[in-house]
Design an enzyme around this catalytic site. Structure first.
Site, PDB file in Angstrom:
ATOM      1  CB  THR A  35      -7.108  -9.716   2.253  1.00 27.36           C
ATOM      2  OG1 THR A  35      -6.791 -10.822   1.395  1.00 27.36           O
ATOM      3  CG2 THR A  35      -5.912  -8.791   2.344  1.00 27.36           C
ATOM      4  CB  THR A  81       0.934 -12.214   0.901  1.00 26.47           C
ATOM      5  OG1 THR A  81      -0.168 -12.730   0.155  1.00 26.47           O
ATOM      6  CG2 THR A  81       2.082 -11.839  -0.039  1.00 26.47           C
ATOM      7  CB  THR A 118      -7.095  -0.271  -1.111  1.00 29.67           C
ATOM      8  OG1 THR A 118      -6.122   0.682  -0.692  1.00 29.67           O
ATOM      9  CG2 THR A 118      -7.725   0.211  -2.390  1.00 29.67           C
ATOM     10  CG  LEU A 124       7.514  14.713   1.814  1.00 26.06           C
ATOM     11  CD1 LEU A 124       8.483  13.920   2.696  1.00 26.06           C
ATOM     12  CD2 LEU A 124       8.313  15.605   0.854  1.00 26.06           C
ATOM     13  N   GLY A 165      -4.984  -3.950  -3.432  1.00 16.97           N
ATOM     14  CA  GLY A 165      -5.876  -2.823  -3.680  1.00 16.97           C
ATOM     15  C   GLY A 165      -5.006  -1.681  -4.158  1.00 16.97           C
ATOM     16  CG  HIS A 166      -2.517  -2.094  -6.860  1.00 19.18           C
ATOM     17  ND1 HIS A 166      -1.821  -2.833  -7.772  1.00 19.18           N
ATOM     18  CD2 HIS A 166      -2.175  -2.587  -5.638  1.00 19.18           C
ATOM     19  CE1 HIS A 166      -1.099  -3.737  -7.143  1.00 19.18           C
ATOM     20  NE2 HIS A 166      -1.298  -3.609  -5.845  1.00 19.18           N
ATOM     21  CE  LYS A 174       1.844  -2.620  -4.488  1.00 14.54           C
ATOM     22  NZ  LYS A 174       1.711  -2.189  -3.107  1.00 14.54           N
ATOM     23  CB  VAL A 196       3.814  16.163  -2.691  1.00 15.49           C
ATOM     24  CG1 VAL A 196       5.251  16.133  -2.220  1.00 15.49           C
ATOM     25  CG2 VAL A 196       3.733  16.686  -4.134  1.00 15.49           C
ATOM     26  CG  ASP A 229      -1.895  -1.156   1.228  1.00 11.38           C
ATOM     27  OD1 ASP A 229      -2.286  -1.615   0.148  1.00 11.38           O
ATOM     28  OD2 ASP A 229      -2.252  -1.603   2.339  1.00 11.38           O
ATOM     29  N   GLY A 263     -10.807  -2.277   4.078  1.00  7.16           N
ATOM     30  CA  GLY A 263     -11.273  -1.132   4.871  1.00  7.16           C
ATOM     31  C   GLY A 263     -10.702  -1.114   6.288  1.00  7.16           C
ATOM     32  CD  GLN A 278       0.032  -8.947  -2.696  1.00  6.45           C
ATOM     33  OE1 GLN A 278       0.595  -9.533  -3.599  1.00  6.45           O
ATOM     34  NE2 GLN A 278      -1.223  -8.549  -2.827  1.00  6.45           N
TER      35      GLN A 278
HETATM   36  P1  GDP Z   1      -0.772   0.421  -3.490  1.00  2.90           P
HETATM   37  O1  GDP Z   1      -1.419  -0.832  -3.012  1.00  2.90           O
HETATM   38  O2  GDP Z   1       0.698   0.435  -3.258  1.00  2.90           O
HETATM   39  O3  GDP Z   1      -1.112   0.741  -4.911  1.00  2.90           O
HETATM   40  O4  GDP Z   1      -1.357   1.593  -2.601  1.00  2.90           O
HETATM   41  P2  GDP Z   1      -2.897   1.810  -2.148  1.00  2.90           P
HETATM   42  O5  GDP Z   1      -3.666   2.295  -3.291  1.00  2.90           O
HETATM   43  O6  GDP Z   1      -3.396   0.615  -1.422  1.00  2.90           O
HETATM   44  O7  GDP Z   1      -2.720   2.926  -1.050  1.00  2.90           O
HETATM   45  C1  GDP Z   1      -2.067   4.128  -1.308  1.00  2.90           C
HETATM   46  C2  GDP Z   1      -3.036   5.264  -0.963  1.00  2.90           C
HETATM   47  O8  GDP Z   1      -2.312   6.459  -0.871  1.00  2.90           O
HETATM   48  C3  GDP Z   1      -4.083   5.494  -2.028  1.00  2.90           C
HETATM   49  O9  GDP Z   1      -5.249   5.970  -1.424  1.00  2.90           O
HETATM   50  C4  GDP Z   1      -3.456   6.580  -2.907  1.00  2.90           C
HETATM   51  O10 GDP Z   1      -4.408   7.378  -3.599  1.00  2.90           O
HETATM   52  C5  GDP Z   1      -2.750   7.393  -1.857  1.00  2.90           C
HETATM   53  N1  GDP Z   1      -1.521   8.079  -2.290  1.00  2.90           N
HETATM   54  C6  GDP Z   1      -0.560   7.658  -3.150  1.00  2.90           C
HETATM   55  N2  GDP Z   1       0.461   8.544  -3.192  1.00  2.90           N
HETATM   56  C7  GDP Z   1       0.128   9.540  -2.345  1.00  2.90           C
HETATM   57  C8  GDP Z   1       0.788  10.730  -1.903  1.00  2.90           C
HETATM   58  O11 GDP Z   1       1.905  11.052  -2.313  1.00  2.90           O
HETATM   59  N3  GDP Z   1       0.131  11.501  -0.991  1.00  2.90           N
HETATM   60  C9  GDP Z   1      -1.086  11.186  -0.490  1.00  2.90           C
HETATM   61  N4  GDP Z   1      -1.635  11.988   0.403  1.00  2.90           N
HETATM   62  N5  GDP Z   1      -1.729  10.064  -0.867  1.00  2.90           N
HETATM   63  C10 GDP Z   1      -1.129   9.263  -1.765  1.00  2.90           C
HETATM   64  P1  IMO Z   2      -1.246  -4.139  -2.155  1.00  5.15           P
HETATM   65  O1  IMO Z   2      -0.899  -4.730  -3.482  1.00  5.15           O
HETATM   66  C1  IMO Z   2      -1.120  -4.520   2.181  1.00  5.15           C
HETATM   67  C2  IMO Z   2      -1.337  -8.544   3.849  1.00  5.15           C
HETATM   68  C3  IMO Z   2      -2.582  -8.833   4.671  1.00  5.15           C
HETATM   69  C4  IMO Z   2      -2.017  -9.800   5.684  1.00  5.15           C
HETATM   70  C5  IMO Z   2      -1.027 -10.620   4.861  1.00  5.15           C
HETATM   71  C6  IMO Z   2      -1.578 -11.939   4.346  1.00  5.15           C
HETATM   72  O2  IMO Z   2      -2.482  -3.321  -2.167  1.00  5.15           O
HETATM   73  O3  IMO Z   2      -0.085  -3.435  -1.539  1.00  5.15           O
HETATM   74  P2  IMO Z   2      -3.292 -12.526   2.378  1.00  5.15           P
HETATM   75  O4  IMO Z   2      -4.738 -12.170   2.192  1.00  5.15           O
HETATM   76  O5  IMO Z   2      -2.402 -12.064   1.269  1.00  5.15           O
HETATM   77  O6  IMO Z   2      -3.095 -13.984   2.686  1.00  5.15           O
HETATM   78  O7  IMO Z   2      -2.848 -11.728   3.707  1.00  5.15           O
HETATM   79  O8  IMO Z   2      -0.680  -9.809   3.750  1.00  5.15           O
HETATM   80  N1  IMO Z   2      -1.577  -8.050   2.482  1.00  5.15           N
HETATM   81  C7  IMO Z   2      -1.460  -6.767   2.116  1.00  5.15           C
HETATM   82  N2  IMO Z   2      -1.184  -5.673   2.856  1.00  5.15           N
HETATM   83  N3  IMO Z   2      -1.280  -4.400   0.846  1.00  5.15           N
HETATM   84  C8  IMO Z   2      -1.538  -5.492   0.088  1.00  5.15           C
HETATM   85  O9  IMO Z   2      -1.614  -5.426  -1.265  1.00  5.15           O
HETATM   86  C9  IMO Z   2      -1.675  -6.734   0.732  1.00  5.15           C
HETATM   87  N4  IMO Z   2      -1.934  -7.997   0.300  1.00  5.15           N
HETATM   88  C10 IMO Z   2      -1.855  -8.782   1.383  1.00  5.15           C
HETATM   89  O10 IMO Z   2      -3.090  -7.694   5.278  1.00  5.15           O
HETATM   90  O11 IMO Z   2      -1.286  -9.116   6.666  1.00  5.15           O
HETATM   91 MG    MG Z   3      -2.946  -1.397  -1.750  1.00  2.25          MG
END
Ligand code: GDP
Ligand code: IMO
Ligand code: MG
Length: 435
Positions: A137, A247, A307, A340, A49-50, A25, A425, A22, A310, A232
């Protein structure tokens, strides 16, 4: 692809995450895929959750690759696919004006399917761990990958075999037996309903399912821009992460190689997303976790809620040791330092520069292991930085960041020992400083 491709995005490159997931990416895959000829998602499944925020709006993808607005995307061999989730995402894209065809989405015939029993087994296994649950998850990831390593379970191509119904029936009986042995509700699965759903998925996905490796190789060999999309984070790697609190896949550069047959030494750049502070969701060690108002502040300002599930994410300070290790096992060549701006209001910012365990100091270079038997005992040693306390949101150039923010970023760069190529940012594509 585009003649305007910045040098950074030319050739075969990968975006992944060097933390516990999270870190943003999705945003950087969206950015890089503007120049890519193909995007290959390779890790995990609908546990991911991207978030992508661009001119089309905000999207939260689980299986849909984050490059979907920009170029051809592939769900690679090692992604575990829940057809329900994939069809839901395809429907959502279509309802928002983005019809999907084999011109923008291909699915590997060798990807394993996640079905109802995998989710059931995921829940049963979590219960069986008693007080030591992993906090998965609940998406059936572990059981789907266990079937894959057991060399059982249904894969995408099975849907198109002439004896598919027979295969399904055998699988149904086997999985029901397994769930019964595990003390689960083995009669909960609806044979006719599941079969009907799979037949529907089979028809809808048919044009997109193919052998994807020849196409990926062809593009890679022709010097096209191939972009790997990780999921992940490397600290969640099955083997090199904080096992067992991980995971079941390989979110590091090794995972890209397993999925594509393209060796790490043929990948030009590996961009690792890393937050400007620490966070993780689910259970497991996290030495710099904050349990106070500061932790809550970071969670609220950073919208740190899962993402996919929740769940509130656990938040804390930047950890140089865990990040150095995570970036190393990720195979990172560069860092995208994200979020940042979340620290804009913070008066004093801390960075963990060492761990203390049983009276002895450890840094990244003499870290004995990242596993819980060590990390659970690690007391962080902090260096404190004055906060900049102005908004960084609209900043476009590194030199325009407040000096205190620049110093903070440069300190992290020096100690993580990798160039910070991008500073993020804000969630939008535009809220990005390239260096
Ligand atoms: P991912 O799984 O690595 O793709 O990341 P997620 O989407 O799960 O979580 C990243 C969250 O941070 C999302 O809600 C993005 O919209 C948000 N986000 C990404 N870059 C930034 C940033 O530089 N600043 C802020 N405030 N939010 C960001
Ligand atoms: P993205 O791609 C954050 C975590 C779960 C749990 C562990 C094992 O959005 O960064 P699983 O359901 O994979 O067997 O759970 O891994 N986990 C993540 N945490 N971001 C993810 O994906 C994750 N995918 C799995 O919360 O701790
Ligand atoms: Mg994510």
């Amino acid at each position: 692809m585009s003649t305007k491709t910045p040098p950074y995005w030319k050739g075969t490159n990968v975006v992944l995450d060097a933390g516990w997931g999270d870190s943003g990416k999705g945003k950087f895959v969206d950015i890089g895929s503007q120049y890519a000829d193909v995007v290959v998602r390779w890790a995990g499944g609908p546990n991911a959750g991207h978030t992508v925020k661009n001119e089309h709006g905000e999207f939260k993808f689980h299986l849909m690759p984050s490059g979907i607005f920009n170029t051809l995307c592939i769900l690679g061999d090692t992604v575990v696919i829940d057809p329900h989730v994939l069809l839901e995402e395809i429907d959502e894209m279509e309802s928002r004006g983005f019809p999907l065809t084999p011109l923008n989405l291909l699915i590997s015939a060798d990807a394993s399917l996640i079905l109802e029993w995998h989710k059931h087994r995921d829940a049963l296994t979590e219960t069986a761990r008693g007080g030591k649950k992993l906090g998965t998850t609940g998406r059936g990831i572990g059981p789907a990958y266990s079937d894959r390593t057991e060399r059982t379970g249904l894969k995408m191509f099975h849907l198109y075999e002439s004896n598919f119904e027979k295969l399904f029936e055998r699988e149904f009986r086997w999985q029901s037996k397994l769930c019964k042995l595990m003390g689960g509700d083995h009669e909960a699965f609806d044979y006719d309903g599941m079969l009907a759903h799979l037949k529907n998925a089979r028809e809808r996905l048919k044009p997109m399912v193919q052998n994807v490796i020849p196409l990926i190789w062809k593009m890679h060999d022709a010097g096209k821009n191939v972009l790997g999309e990780g999921a992940q984070g490397s600290l969640l790697d099955l083997d090199l992460g904080t096992t067992p609190y991980v995971t079941s896949s390989h979110p590091t550069i090794a995972g890209f190689g397993i999925a594509t047959g393209i060796h790490a030494n043929k990948v030009k750049r590996v961009l690792a997303a890393v937050r400007a502070y620490g966070a993780r969701v689910g259970d497991g060690p996290f030495p710099t976790e904050l349990f106070d108002k500061m932790g809550e502040h970071i969670r609220e300002v950073g919208h740190e809620y899962g993402t996919t599930t929740g769940r509130p994410r656990r938040c804390g300070w930047f950890d140089i040791i865990a990040t150095w290790y995570g970036a190393r096992v990720a195979g990172a060549t560069h860092i995208a330092l994200t979020k940042l701006d979340v620290l804009d209001d913070v008066e004093e910012i801390k960075v963990c520069t060492a761990y203390e365990v049983d009276g002895q100091k450890y840094d990244a270079r003499n870290l004995p292991t990242i596993k819980p038997r060590f990390l659970d005992k690690a007391q962080p040693v902090y260096k404190t930085f004055p906060g900049w306390q102005v908004s960084t949101r609209s900043v476009k150039k590194f030199k325009e960041l407040p000096i205190k923010a620049q110093k903070y970023v440069l300190f992290l760069e020096k100690h993580v020992e990798l160039p910070i190529k991008f500073v993020s940012v804000g969630p939008d594509r535009e809220d990005t400083i390239a260096r």
